[in-house]
Design an enzyme around this catalytic site. Structure first.
Site, mmCIF file in Angstrom:
data_model
loop_
_atom_site.group_PDB
_atom_site.id
_atom_site.type_symbol
_atom_site.label_atom_id
_atom_site.label_comp_id
_atom_site.label_asym_id
_atom_site.label_seq_id
_atom_site.Cartn_x
_atom_site.Cartn_y
_atom_site.Cartn_z
ATOM 1 N N ASP A 60 60.133 54.740 -33.462
ATOM 2 C CA ASP A 60 61.111 54.905 -34.530
ATOM 3 C C ASP A 60 61.661 56.325 -34.578
ATOM 4 O OD1 ASP A 60 60.826 54.820 -38.186
ATOM 5 O OD2 ASP A 60 62.564 54.839 -36.837
ATOM 6 N N ASP A 104 68.946 55.726 -34.785
ATOM 7 C CA ASP A 104 67.680 55.269 -35.362
ATOM 8 C C ASP A 104 67.175 53.990 -34.712
ATOM 9 O OD1 ASP A 104 66.585 54.357 -38.737
ATOM 10 O OD2 ASP A 104 65.526 54.631 -36.842
HETATM 11 C C1 LIG Z 1 61.051 51.503 -39.734
HETATM 12 C C2 LIG Z 1 60.718 50.660 -40.931
HETATM 13 S S1 LIG Z 1 62.091 50.419 -41.958
HETATM 14 C C3 LIG Z 1 63.402 50.154 -41.048
HETATM 15 N N1 LIG Z 1 63.330 49.407 -39.973
HETATM 16 N N2 LIG Z 1 64.498 50.688 -41.468
HETATM 17 C C4 LIG Z 1 60.049 49.361 -40.622
HETATM 18 C C5 LIG Z 1 59.838 48.904 -39.337
HETATM 19 C C6 LIG Z 1 59.163 47.735 -39.132
HETATM 20 C C7 LIG Z 1 58.722 46.995 -40.212
HETATM 21 CL CL1 LIG Z 1 57.820 45.505 -39.960
HETATM 22 C C8 LIG Z 1 58.964 47.418 -41.506
HETATM 23 C C9 LIG Z 1 59.627 48.600 -41.721
HETATM 24 C C1 LIG Z 2 65.822 56.169 -41.595
HETATM 25 C C2 LIG Z 2 65.747 54.682 -41.792
HETATM 26 S S1 LIG Z 2 64.044 54.167 -41.938
HETATM 27 C C3 LIG Z 2 63.351 54.495 -40.468
HETATM 28 N N1 LIG Z 2 64.018 54.380 -39.368
HETATM 29 N N2 LIG Z 2 62.075 54.838 -40.495
HETATM 30 C C4 LIG Z 2 66.406 54.219 -43.053
HETATM 31 C C5 LIG Z 2 66.522 55.078 -44.150
HETATM 32 C C6 LIG Z 2 67.090 54.594 -45.310
HETATM 33 C C7 LIG Z 2 67.539 53.261 -45.357
HETATM 34 CL CL1 LIG Z 2 68.249 52.649 -46.822
HETATM 35 C C8 LIG Z 2 67.410 52.419 -44.253
HETATM 36 C C9 LIG Z 2 66.827 52.901 -43.110
#
Ligand SMILES: C[C@@H](SC(=N)N)c1ccc(Cl)cc1
Ligand SMILES: C[C@@H](SC(=N)N)c1ccc(Cl)cc1
Length: 406
Positions: A114, A295
């Site tokens: 991520d 992202d």
């Molecule tokens: C990176 C965060 S939230 C996101 N994808 N914007 C995330 C990833 C996987 C799961 Cl299962 C739940 C949340």
């Molecule tokens: C930066 C990503 S979350 C992640 N990639 N760990 C993100 C932030 C805020 C919202 Cl509302 C949706 C997604």
């Protein structure tokens, strides 16, 4: 006599050593060992090579190699490696990559790499067993616990996790971090406990986003960066197919054409930059500065409302649904390509990538891969965008990001 750079490069890359100038010995390659030995610098490597072939070692080179009193020459072979990125479901909602964690009891877990967050956290033996069913998890090594360290993270979609911290061995695609902060979960939100494919996240944002307290920890990339052949990683995510994350090198077989680079703004801890405009299908390019983040941890593309409206105006029957919380259309709709302009170069997203998934299993209404960034405060160039590109996250002293077509 091959040049200094040639020798160093050869050693750094493959440990294939081309023999000295006089006797024409055939080149040979030695199996690259990851980080068994430690080099001070290229000069030390060159000293080693010259000595190997009984060549005189110039005084200046010895000095440059800072050879210690017992003449110990330590040479590091720079490391690099590649880890698969496998779609977590039929819609590429997320991508999972195998990571081996631990020394006494190593386990391979599947993590969501991520670039939008800075914690490496994983399901662990500290959790209630009910939360662990269906998961691979890190068996904590209490001898490696970082005393007093805790972490707690929450994500844009409302999910989150928390726990304690260990300094243990982490291996990603053959690249080893001997001592990496491994954030062991003691508690995770329902989104994670119900998703038995995801055993945690491996953050690849800048380390300023790390949530460990009282002392923030480094991301895996920051831990290994100085030992990589080049201080970069590349995301090669694919549409409904397995791709890779490459560490330490750019794989020229994974992209076509030129790489378009732009400097990133790291002030918010993300790989943040601006596109200068956009176009829909074969339409004219609209000049508009679109600032956002690359992202890999976010599934969709989130853009300014005006841009999103302009896109779906070209999708017959598309509506902004209160029921489904975003733009939806018939699953049989033909979707135009969407282009974002960077340094004058169109970065294309094929229309079919913008049909994300049915709103519910079996429905003939589909949810759009481009949605509004309203409420987020920044645009997010998530997987729907990234999966048509080979994306280089360059952690050089002036960090930059590069895009090329796959
Ligand atoms: C990176 C965060 S939230 C996101 N994808 N914007 C995330 C990833 C996987 C799961 Cl299962 C739940 C949340
Ligand atoms: C930066 C990503 S979350 C992640 N990639 N760990 C993100 C932030 C805020 C919202 Cl509302 C949706 C997604």
């Amino acid at each position: 006599m091959p040049s200094f750079a040639t020798i160093t490069a050869a050693l750094a890359l493959t440990a294939t050593v081309v023999a000295g100038p006089v006797e024409r010995r055939k080149a040979f390659s030695v199996e690259q060992v990851h980080k068994k030995i430690f080099a001070k610098n290229g000069a030390a490597a060159t000293v080693k090579t010259l000595r190997k072939y009984g060549k005189p070692v110039p005084e200046n080179l010895l000095k440059a190699a800072e050879i210690g009193p017992n003449d110990q020459i330590l040479t590091t072979l720079a490391s690099s490696g590649s880890d698969p990125a496998i779609p977590g479901d039929a819609y590429d909602s997320l991508y999972l990559s195998p990571v081996t964690i631990g020394t006494t009891n190593p386990t391979t877990v599947n993590l969501d790499f991520d670039t939008g967050s800075g914690d490496l956290w994983v399901f662990s033996s500290l959790q209630a067993s009910a939360q662990l069913s269906g998961h691979d998890y890190y068996k904590v090594d209490s001898s490696k616990k970082i005393s007093g360290a805790t972490w707690k993270i929450s994500y844009g979609d409302g999910s989150g996790a928390s726990g304690t911290v260990y300094a243990d061995k982490v291996v990603v695609g053959g690249v080893t971090a001997t001592t990496q902060a491994v954030e062991a979960a003691t508690s995770v939100s329902s989104q994670f406990s119900s998703d038995t494919d995801t055993d945690g996240l491996l953050g690849l944002s800048f380390s300023t986003l790390n949530t460990v307290r009282p002392t923030p920890q480094k991301t895996f990339f920051d831990t290994v960066k100085s030992s990589l052949a080049s201080p970069l990683f590349a995301a090669n995510l694919k549409y409904h197919a397995a791709g890779t994350y490459d560490f330490g090198y750019i794989d020229s077989t994974k992209y076509t054409g030129a790489i378009t680079y732009v400097k990133v703004d790291t002030s918010q801890g993300w790989w943040q930059f601006s596109f200068s405009g956009y176009s829909v299908g074969t339409g004219a390019t609209v000049s508009s500065s679109i600032n956002g983040i690359a992202d890999t941890g976010t599934t969709l593309i989130y853009l300014p409302t005006a841009v999103v409206k302009a896109y779906y105006a070209k999708v017959s029957g598309a509506t902004n649904s209160a029921t489904y919380g975003g733009y939806v259309f018939s699953c049989s709709a033909t979707l135009p390509d969407f282009n974002l302009v960077l340094n004058g170069v169109k970065q294309r997203v094929p229309g079919k990538y913008i049909n994300y998934s049915p709103v519910q299993t079996g429905s003939s209404t589909c949810y759009g891969g481009i949605q509004s960034n309203e409420g987020i405060g920044i645009s997010i160039f998530g997987d729907i965008f990234l999966k048509s590109k080979y994306v280089i996250f360059d952690g050089a002293s002036t960090p930059r990001i590069g895009f090329a077509d796959q």
